[in-house]
Design a protein around this motif. Sequence first.
Motif, PDB file in Angstrom:
ATOM      1  N   SER A 168      -6.198   5.341  -2.504  1.00  0.00           N
ATOM      2  CA  SER A 168      -6.226   6.259  -1.373  1.00  0.00           C
ATOM      3  C   SER A 168      -5.385   7.502  -1.660  1.00  0.00           C
ATOM      4  CB  SER A 168      -5.757   5.559  -0.098  1.00  0.00           C
ATOM      5  OG  SER A 168      -4.434   5.126  -0.266  1.00  0.00           O
ATOM      6  N   THR A 169      -4.329   7.338  -2.425  1.00  0.00           N
ATOM      7  CA  THR A 169      -3.512   8.498  -2.767  1.00  0.00           C
ATOM      8  C   THR A 169      -4.267   9.425  -3.729  1.00  0.00           C
ATOM      9  OG1 THR A 169      -1.555   7.146  -2.498  1.00  0.00           O
ATOM     10  CG2 THR A 169      -1.267   9.249  -3.612  1.00  0.00           C
ATOM     11  N   MET A 170      -4.950   8.815  -4.685  1.00  0.00           N
ATOM     12  CA  MET A 170      -5.768   9.628  -5.578  1.00  0.00           C
ATOM     13  C   MET A 170      -6.794  10.418  -4.758  1.00  0.00           C
ATOM     14  SD  MET A 170      -4.743   9.199  -8.743  1.00  0.00           S
ATOM     15  CE  MET A 170      -6.033   9.436  -9.988  1.00  0.00           C
ATOM     16  N   VAL A 228      -0.206   3.139 -13.419  1.00  0.00           N
ATOM     17  CA  VAL A 228       0.512   2.411 -12.377  1.00  0.00           C
ATOM     18  C   VAL A 228       0.315   0.929 -12.675  1.00  0.00           C
ATOM     19  CG1 VAL A 228       0.573   1.890  -9.916  1.00  0.00           C
ATOM     20  CG2 VAL A 228       0.107   4.224 -10.685  1.00  0.00           C
ATOM     21  N   CYS A 229       1.407   0.200 -12.864  1.00  0.00           N
ATOM     22  CA  CYS A 229       1.276  -1.211 -13.224  1.00  0.00           C
ATOM     23  C   CYS A 229       1.451  -2.106 -12.000  1.00  0.00           C
ATOM     24  CB  CYS A 229       2.317  -1.608 -14.265  1.00  0.00           C
ATOM     25  SG  CYS A 229       2.150  -0.686 -15.794  1.00  0.00           S
ATOM     26  N   ALA A 257       0.842  -1.196   0.000  1.00  0.00           N
ATOM     27  CA  ALA A 257       0.000   0.000   0.000  1.00  0.00           C
ATOM     28  C   ALA A 257       0.880   1.249   0.000  1.00  0.00           C
ATOM     29  CB  ALA A 257      -0.930  -0.008   1.215  1.00  0.00           C
ATOM     30  N   HIS A 258       1.894   1.213   0.835  1.00  0.00           N
ATOM     31  CA  HIS A 258       2.777   2.370   0.892  1.00  0.00           C
ATOM     32  C   HIS A 258       3.543   2.548  -0.417  1.00  0.00           C
ATOM     33  CE1 HIS A 258       6.578   4.483   2.361  1.00  0.00           C
ATOM     34  NE2 HIS A 258       5.614   5.382   2.362  1.00  0.00           N
ATOM     35  N   GLY A 259       3.995   1.431  -0.985  1.00  0.00           N
ATOM     36  CA  GLY A 259       4.719   1.511  -2.248  1.00  0.00           C
ATOM     37  C   GLY A 259       3.886   2.128  -3.346  1.00  0.00           C
ATOM     38  N   PHE A 260       2.666   1.650  -3.478  1.00  0.00           N
ATOM     39  CA  PHE A 260       1.831   2.168  -4.562  1.00  0.00           C
ATOM     40  C   PHE A 260       1.374   3.586  -4.288  1.00  0.00           C
ATOM     41  CE2 PHE A 260       0.988  -0.991  -7.965  1.00  0.00           C
ATOM     42  CZ  PHE A 260       1.984  -1.866  -7.581  1.00  0.00           C
ATOM     43  N   THR A 270       2.007   6.565  -7.003  1.00  0.00           N
ATOM     44  CA  THR A 270       0.913   7.439  -7.409  1.00  0.00           C
ATOM     45  C   THR A 270       1.250   8.894  -7.090  1.00  0.00           C
ATOM     46  OG1 THR A 270      -0.546   5.590  -6.876  1.00  0.00           O
ATOM     47  CG2 THR A 270      -1.582   7.737  -7.231  1.00  0.00           C
ATOM     48  N   GLU A 271       1.802   9.076  -5.906  1.00  0.00           N
ATOM     49  CA  GLU A 271       2.237  10.405  -5.482  1.00  0.00           C
ATOM     50  C   GLU A 271       3.238  10.996  -6.500  1.00  0.00           C
ATOM     51  OE1 GLU A 271       1.803  13.396  -2.889  1.00  0.00           O
ATOM     52  OE2 GLU A 271       1.197  11.402  -2.179  1.00  0.00           O
ATOM     53  N   HIS A 272       4.164  10.176  -6.897  1.00  0.00           N
ATOM     54  CA  HIS A 272       5.172  10.607  -7.873  1.00  0.00           C
ATOM     55  C   HIS A 272       4.508  11.072  -9.163  1.00  0.00           C
ATOM     56  CE1 HIS A 272       8.467  10.413 -10.761  1.00  0.00           C
ATOM     57  NE2 HIS A 272       7.901   9.381 -11.368  1.00  0.00           N
TER      58      HIS A 272
END
Lengths: 363, 363
Positions: free
Chosen positions: A203-205, A245-246, A164-167, A171-173
């Motif tokens: 969640s980042t979106m 995001v893949c 979750a943190h990685g994605f 996404t943030e990037h």
Amino acid sequence: MKPGPTIQDIAAAAGVSKSTVSLVLQDSPRIKAETAEKVREAARTLGYVYNRGAANLRGRRSTTVGMVINDLTNPFFVELLVAIERVLAQSGYTTLMAHTAENVETQTRVLRSMREQNVAGLIMSPALGTPGSLTAEIQSWGIPLVLVMRPMGTDVDTVGVNNAHGFALSTEHLIQQGHTRIAFAGNRSGYTVANQRRQGYLSTMAAHGLAVEDNWIVDVELTPNGGRDAVRAIFDMKPRPTAVVCYNDQVAFGVLHELDRMGKRAGKALAVVGCDNVVASEHTNPPLTTLSAGADKLGTMASRTLLARLEGADDIGDDVVQFFAEPELIVRESSVGHQSARTAVEWRKGGSVQPARKSKDPV
Amino acid sequence: MKPGPTIQDIAAAAGVSKSTVSLVLQDSPRIKAETAEKVREAARTLGYVYNRGAANLRGRRSTTVGMVINDLTNPFFVELLVAIERVLAQSGYTTLMAHTAENVETQTRVLRSMREQNVAGLIMSPALGTPGSLTAEIQSWGIPLVLVMRPMGTDVDTVGVNNAHGFALSTEHLIQQGHTRIAFAGNRSGYTVANQRRQGYLSTMAAHGLAVEDNWIVDVELTPNGGRDAVRAIFDMKPRPTAVVCYNDQVAFGVLHELDRMGKRAGKALAVVGCDNVVASEHTNPPLTTLSAGADKLGTMASRTLLARLEGADDIGDDVVQFFAEPELIVRESSVGHQSARTAVEWRKGGSVQPARKSKDPV
DNA sequence: CTGAAAGCGCTTACAG
DNA sequence: CTGAAAGCGCTTACAG
């Protein structure tokens, strides 16, 4: 297979008892040095080969570890396997390897076989669709089990990644690059890892107040072909996403390839981020931005956890180990240089964008 | 590892002798059906697990096969491993896996370990630099050995590829595309496979009356980084080669990548041919022209040869098996479309250029 | 410091 | 059709 000499033969040749031979082979200090040397000499001249199977039977122990792996077509799992085998070999264990090809029946069969082979412990990355009851069943066998990459509850030692943190990082990037319409390729609703990855993205979106259209979450195979399908789907959308995001690098490779086939360039036409940082991701055209959790580190961790259980190390205790590495984002060309994004130059210097927080080492 | 029931316990529970239990477990027809069912029932309720180690010890046999592999960072060998493991598992054998990472000392160590584990046979792709005496030594152990990919003389069963013919096909293809200055990337003089590959290239050049400059044979690592080095070397030559035959796909991947970095396109700026047809070669940018000998077929062949030795099949006989698959050339974009070459359209339809002659199946 | 004995969990002639 | 006995190659208390 011809007979070959046994400790009995050595005993006869050296003029001692087989008890003595056995002790010498174990480097016991109880045997006088000269006797030991005499025995070793006899063993050498007879071409003696230790029979570990017989020793294990008598000693009720085992020096074999089973490694059950779900997908060796994915280089990430190969890197993991290599690391695990290396660490186990260093500690004197031999690795029994079985590939399930993501097939649950095959997995059941190889697990049974490994149990009959009397493995001392198991490291497994379970096949997709493995019933939740499996870990409890294996644990009832009385041998330690370490899960890698794919968690199955909190009752079993697990080494994996904070997906979750990685994605969220990925996404943030992309958002910081100026993207607002970002797709997710490789949905696999219902599977833990897939849920975590999708959730990190969603969640980042949401945190940035960015809407996600339903069809942006593209359900494709977790292979290069799946990545190609995803690109075709994305380019049919309007307005179409400008980034994707893949699920993993395998999918991302297909994305890069299909873009190239269409005469487009990843980064420019569509920003692409993968996951796993397999060795090849550095050499794709263009090089792939991806998440790295360190296959080598994860494999080492998994082996060490199992070894600690096997040796009954007290520093590991009775608590279940649940180690999830914090991935870091490796920014490469595939995610930068989009027209609607900031200049990419600052990113091209390479390196990681985020000094990953490490979890506490559990063993 | 808690004790667990033995055949003795089953015997007690079923009210028979352990001889009977043993025979039932072996599905012997000598035991009456009702007795057998009673025994099976008891085994089931007690949660009996067969101890294959004990059986092997007593029966002086083994159901384990050792697989020693030199380089798992090369996906080709992974594909080979997967095929071998699958075929062996289907025949009831378990695979002991060890990775040597091309290190001869590691190889010696794992071989010794496998011998102690009492493997029934060995499949090995020897590490580079393995002394020629090794095969004779292993054979003196009295267990069958099958070499894959890397031949070491004619005294040992070997499954490999006709490299000379393959590299002749590649070179021929480039010449037919109009190239006359063709380089070779990945020299490793002194090693059999390397010699064969280079020789296939050299003899085809000679057959066409084309000179080969010394420095066209570029000595680089057999990795993507080696491929990148090769490109830099080639672009320093003048007049520079317009095509390059790569030792394998790993090297070719680096070539494709470095060309892309230089803003050039493989096929147009430099025609590139690889070897192995690993899965990823289909998804590179541009897709890679390469030689295919079929990892799956080779792995199957190697396993079958070993199985035939293990079961003492008479159709294999005493003759040493020396099987070398004829590779076929898979033409993709990386080798076509050069300015000095014919139009590439006809090639882009894909597919193989040469219907490979198959050797006779040895088992 | 060393040896005799028992036994790990099986299989396999052999006897009945 | 089934059982008693020997033994695969080791290790491990135990005795001396």
